[in-house]
Design a protein around this motif. Structure first.
Motif, mmCIF file in Angstrom:
data_model
loop_
_atom_site.group_PDB
_atom_site.id
_atom_site.type_symbol
_atom_site.label_atom_id
_atom_site.label_comp_id
_atom_site.label_asym_id
_atom_site.label_seq_id
_atom_site.Cartn_x
_atom_site.Cartn_y
_atom_site.Cartn_z
ATOM 1 N N LEU A 148 -3.297 24.773 71.817
ATOM 2 C CA LEU A 148 -4.309 25.696 72.318
ATOM 3 C C LEU A 148 -3.663 26.636 73.333
ATOM 4 O O LEU A 148 -3.883 26.577 74.540
ATOM 5 C CB LEU A 148 -5.485 24.936 72.927
ATOM 6 C CG LEU A 148 -6.741 25.746 73.292
ATOM 7 C CD1 LEU A 148 -7.154 26.677 72.176
ATOM 8 C CD2 LEU A 148 -7.874 24.819 73.684
ATOM 9 N N ALA A 149 -2.824 27.509 72.798
ATOM 10 C CA ALA A 149 -2.048 28.454 73.583
ATOM 11 C C ALA A 149 -1.967 29.768 72.821
ATOM 12 O O ALA A 149 -2.250 29.818 71.620
ATOM 13 C CB ALA A 149 -0.646 27.912 73.844
ATOM 14 N N GLN A 150 -1.574 30.816 73.524
ATOM 15 C CA GLN A 150 -1.440 32.102 72.835
ATOM 16 C C GLN A 150 -0.281 32.087 71.856
ATOM 17 O O GLN A 150 -0.349 32.678 70.786
ATOM 18 C CB GLN A 150 -1.273 33.219 73.867
ATOM 19 C CG GLN A 150 -2.540 33.484 74.669
ATOM 20 C CD GLN A 150 -2.317 34.489 75.779
ATOM 21 O OE1 GLN A 150 -1.288 34.466 76.453
ATOM 22 N NE2 GLN A 150 -3.274 35.372 75.987
ATOM 23 N N GLN A 151 0.817 31.405 72.224
ATOM 24 C CA GLN A 151 1.963 31.293 71.333
ATOM 25 C C GLN A 151 2.576 29.907 71.462
ATOM 26 O O GLN A 151 2.560 29.299 72.535
ATOM 27 C CB GLN A 151 3.025 32.350 71.657
ATOM 28 C CG GLN A 151 2.588 33.770 71.367
ATOM 29 C CD GLN A 151 3.742 34.766 71.466
ATOM 30 O OE1 GLN A 151 4.870 34.417 71.811
ATOM 31 N NE2 GLN A 151 3.464 36.014 71.150
ATOM 32 N N VAL A 152 3.119 29.401 70.356
ATOM 33 C CA VAL A 152 3.860 28.136 70.367
ATOM 34 C C VAL A 152 5.087 28.282 69.473
ATOM 35 O O VAL A 152 5.150 29.159 68.602
ATOM 36 C CB VAL A 152 3.000 26.949 69.865
ATOM 37 C CG1 VAL A 152 1.748 26.779 70.710
ATOM 38 C CG2 VAL A 152 2.643 27.104 68.401
ATOM 39 N N VAL A 153 6.059 27.402 69.690
ATOM 40 C CA VAL A 153 7.233 27.288 68.818
ATOM 41 C C VAL A 153 7.105 25.976 68.059
ATOM 42 O O VAL A 153 6.791 24.928 68.644
ATOM 43 C CB VAL A 153 8.534 27.328 69.644
ATOM 44 C CG1 VAL A 153 9.730 26.945 68.782
ATOM 45 C CG2 VAL A 153 8.745 28.718 70.235
ATOM 46 N N HIS A 154 7.377 26.027 66.740
ATOM 47 C CA HIS A 154 7.180 24.840 65.904
ATOM 48 C C HIS A 154 8.203 24.868 64.766
ATOM 49 O O HIS A 154 8.617 25.957 64.323
ATOM 50 C CB HIS A 154 5.758 24.856 65.334
ATOM 51 C CG HIS A 154 5.221 23.508 64.975
ATOM 52 N ND1 HIS A 154 5.197 22.443 65.836
ATOM 53 C CD2 HIS A 154 4.664 23.038 63.812
ATOM 54 C CE1 HIS A 154 4.654 21.390 65.252
ATOM 55 N NE2 HIS A 154 4.332 21.727 64.026
ATOM 56 N N PRO A 155 8.627 23.693 64.262
ATOM 57 C CA PRO A 155 9.552 23.673 63.119
ATOM 58 C C PRO A 155 8.962 24.402 61.911
ATOM 59 O O PRO A 155 7.793 24.208 61.559
ATOM 60 C CB PRO A 155 9.726 22.181 62.838
ATOM 61 C CG PRO A 155 9.445 21.506 64.141
ATOM 62 C CD PRO A 155 8.347 22.327 64.766
ATOM 63 N N ALA A 156 9.779 25.208 61.270
ATOM 64 C CA ALA A 156 9.296 26.014 60.146
ATOM 65 C C ALA A 156 8.789 25.148 58.999
ATOM 66 O O ALA A 156 7.822 25.506 58.321
ATOM 67 C CB ALA A 156 10.405 26.948 59.658
ATOM 68 N N TYR A 157 9.423 23.981 58.763
ATOM 69 C CA TYR A 157 9.014 23.166 57.616
ATOM 70 C C TYR A 157 7.643 22.532 57.821
ATOM 71 O O TYR A 157 7.048 22.033 56.863
ATOM 72 C CB TYR A 157 10.072 22.108 57.304
ATOM 73 C CG TYR A 157 10.033 20.858 58.156
ATOM 74 C CD1 TYR A 157 9.381 19.706 57.717
ATOM 75 C CD2 TYR A 157 10.672 20.812 59.402
ATOM 76 C CE1 TYR A 157 9.366 18.554 58.485
ATOM 77 C CE2 TYR A 157 10.661 19.663 60.172
ATOM 78 C CZ TYR A 157 10.011 18.537 59.709
ATOM 79 O OH TYR A 157 9.997 17.393 60.478
ATOM 80 N N LEU A 158 7.131 22.563 59.054
ATOM 81 C CA LEU A 158 5.798 22.040 59.330
ATOM 82 C C LEU A 158 4.760 23.160 59.457
ATOM 83 O O LEU A 158 3.632 22.902 59.867
ATOM 84 C CB LEU A 158 5.821 21.199 60.603
ATOM 85 C CG LEU A 158 6.655 19.912 60.516
ATOM 86 C CD1 LEU A 158 6.767 19.249 61.874
ATOM 87 C CD2 LEU A 158 6.064 18.948 59.492
ATOM 88 N N CYS A 159 5.145 24.365 59.099
ATOM 89 C CA CYS A 159 4.223 25.510 59.083
ATOM 90 C C CYS A 159 3.984 25.907 57.630
ATOM 91 O O CYS A 159 4.899 26.383 56.952
ATOM 92 C CB CYS A 159 4.798 26.681 59.884
ATOM 93 S SG CYS A 159 5.031 26.325 61.641
ATOM 94 N N HIS A 160 2.760 25.694 57.163
ATOM 95 C CA HIS A 160 2.439 25.845 55.742
ATOM 96 C C HIS A 160 1.780 27.196 55.489
ATOM 97 O O HIS A 160 0.718 27.494 56.046
ATOM 98 C CB HIS A 160 1.513 24.714 55.301
ATOM 99 C CG HIS A 160 2.102 23.349 55.528
ATOM 100 N ND1 HIS A 160 2.821 22.677 54.563
ATOM 101 C CD2 HIS A 160 2.099 22.538 56.624
ATOM 102 C CE1 HIS A 160 3.228 21.507 55.043
ATOM 103 N NE2 HIS A 160 2.800 21.402 56.288
ATOM 104 N N LYS A 161 2.422 27.992 54.639
ATOM 105 C CA LYS A 161 1.921 29.336 54.347
ATOM 106 C C LYS A 161 0.563 29.265 53.661
ATOM 107 O O LYS A 161 0.358 28.468 52.737
ATOM 108 C CB LYS A 161 2.915 30.090 53.473
ATOM 109 C CG LYS A 161 2.552 31.554 53.268
ATOM 110 C CD LYS A 161 3.650 32.288 52.508
ATOM 111 C CE LYS A 161 3.279 33.753 52.281
ATOM 112 N NZ LYS A 161 4.355 34.483 51.566
ATOM 113 N N LEU A 162 -0.354 30.103 54.116
ATOM 114 C CA LEU A 162 -1.714 30.115 53.570
ATOM 115 C C LEU A 162 -1.857 31.165 52.471
ATOM 116 O O LEU A 162 -1.387 32.298 52.624
ATOM 117 C CB LEU A 162 -2.723 30.411 54.685
ATOM 118 C CG LEU A 162 -2.804 29.374 55.812
ATOM 119 C CD1 LEU A 162 -3.726 29.873 56.920
ATOM 120 C CD2 LEU A 162 -3.283 28.031 55.276
ATOM 121 N N PRO A 163 -2.518 30.816 51.379
ATOM 122 C CA PRO A 163 -2.827 31.813 50.342
ATOM 123 C C PRO A 163 -3.741 32.905 50.901
ATOM 124 O O PRO A 163 -4.411 32.719 51.919
ATOM 125 C CB PRO A 163 -3.537 30.989 49.265
ATOM 126 C CG PRO A 163 -3.177 29.567 49.544
ATOM 127 C CD PRO A 163 -3.008 29.476 51.023
#
Length: 374
Positions: A148-163
């Protein structure tokens, strides 16, 4: 674990309370729980962007019951909060920067963030049970800051692209939807299954939607709140049963549930977490059926396990979720599930709206899912 709370909440080193004109602040802001019923918007310093990480501009973050527990009790089940922490683990946003080794995402991609970062080295991770990893870092679970922040850093493999046809709010709802998917997988829900759900809160309703998508032919929910049951019927429950917290009327409750089910109960999901509701689940589920304990309100229960074991009733537990986001996105993309019906309240990232959002989420049966739009 003991709860330790200073009379004056401690802040992360180097941080200061945001002045009253914080909206003009140019840095990254986040929502912290700083003490009992004390939530504040404060500056948040992200970790450095690694070569396999992405930086996300957060757009939608939902509030879970665990977030409310940390705010109201400074703990969630056995996990105690010892210092200020950023809340939130149901999240989606837009990629604004990528690490030099990231190949699966580009700037501008809309993504749902899977909140748990496993070690990927232990036996649990290697066998695919990364939710059981003892070294997992999970958004908004001490000592890991949330989303719950304006920006975060996260591993790319745990970020799932949305259709394109899946909204950012739906992306954020992939996290609670994942709990429903994991629970239904554990209980082997399939075509023809008869399902009982005890507790018509956000998770109970999510399990109902997933069970239906998995082929359940009859789904019945119980709750002590008629408004929640009305919502369950609107979302597709075949029947509902208004139950009481009175310990004296259990036999009448069992009869009412069996009548509403109209037949044997293959699987029961206990989404409250009390001795009373878990006892009900064990009593009414058919011989050879499954009881899935999802609720975590009581740490200890006294249950009639011997009688249930004699009828070969399987008792299953779930902890968060694993390997679910692909399924969730497919269910949303195909419109087999309309998860946005669960979002009842929306707020922005201002002091007053944050306070009101958490009040709404903690306010009993009126709010199902509170969503912050950043």
């Amino acid at each position: 674990m003991d709860i330790s709370v200073d009379s004056k909440p401690r802040l992360p080193e180097g941080y200061a309370f945001v002045p009253s004109n914080y909206e003009q602040h140019t840095g990254n802001l986040a929502v912290y729980v700083c003490g009992f019923n004390d939530v504040r918007i404060l500056p948040y310093q992200m970790q450095p962007l690694g070569p396999e990480d992405v930086r996300i501009q957060m757009k939608a973050v939902g509030i879970c019951g665990s977030d409310v527990h940390y705010l109201k009790h400074m703990r969630n089940s056995r996990i105690a909060l010892k210092e200020p922490m950023v809340l939130g683990h149901e999240s989606a946003g837009i990629v604004v920067e990528t690490g030099k080794l990231v190949k699966n995402l580009v700037i501008g991609d809309r993504v749902a963030l899977e909140p748990g970062i496993p070690c990927n080295m232990c036996s649990f991770c290697k066998q695919g049970s990364n939710n059981l990893c003892r070294g997992i870092k999970f958004f908004g679970s001490p000592p890991t800051h949330g989303a719950l922040a304006q920006q975060v850093v996260h591993p790319a493999y745990l970020c799932h692209k949305l259709p394109d046809n899946v909204s950012l709010e739906e992306g954020a709802m992939c996290e609670p939807l994942s709990v429903g998917v994991h629970a239904c997988r554990r209980a082997s829900i399939q075509a023809g299954t008869h399902v009982l759900i005890l507790g018509a809160g956000p998770i109970g309703l999510t399990i109902m939607l997933v069970a239906r998508a998995f082929g359940a032919v009859r789904v019945v929910l119980t709750d002590i709140d008629e408004k929640r049951l009305s919502t369950a019927r609107e979302l597709g429950a075949d029947s509902t049963v208004l139950v009481s917290s009175d310990e004296k009327d259990c036999d009448g409750e069992y009869q009412a549930i069996r009548s509403a089910m109209g037949g044997l109960i293959d699987a029961t999901f206990e989404c409250v977490g009390t001795t009373r509701t878990m006892t009900t689940a064990l009593k009414v589920t058919k011989s050879g059926g499954k009881v899935c304990l999802v609720g975590m309100l009581h740490d200890k229960m006294t249950l009639p396990l011997t009688a249930a074991a004699a009828r070969e009733v399987d008792v299953l537990g779930i902890f968060r979720h694993r390997n679910t986001y692909g399924t969730c996105i497919e269910l949303l993309q195909s419109k087999k599930i309309d998860i946005q019906k669960l979002i009842t309240h929306r707020f922005g990232l201002s002091h007053d709206e944050v306070i009101e959002g958490f009040k709404a989420s903690a306010g009993g049966g009126h709010a199902i899912k509170v969503m912050f739009n950043l």
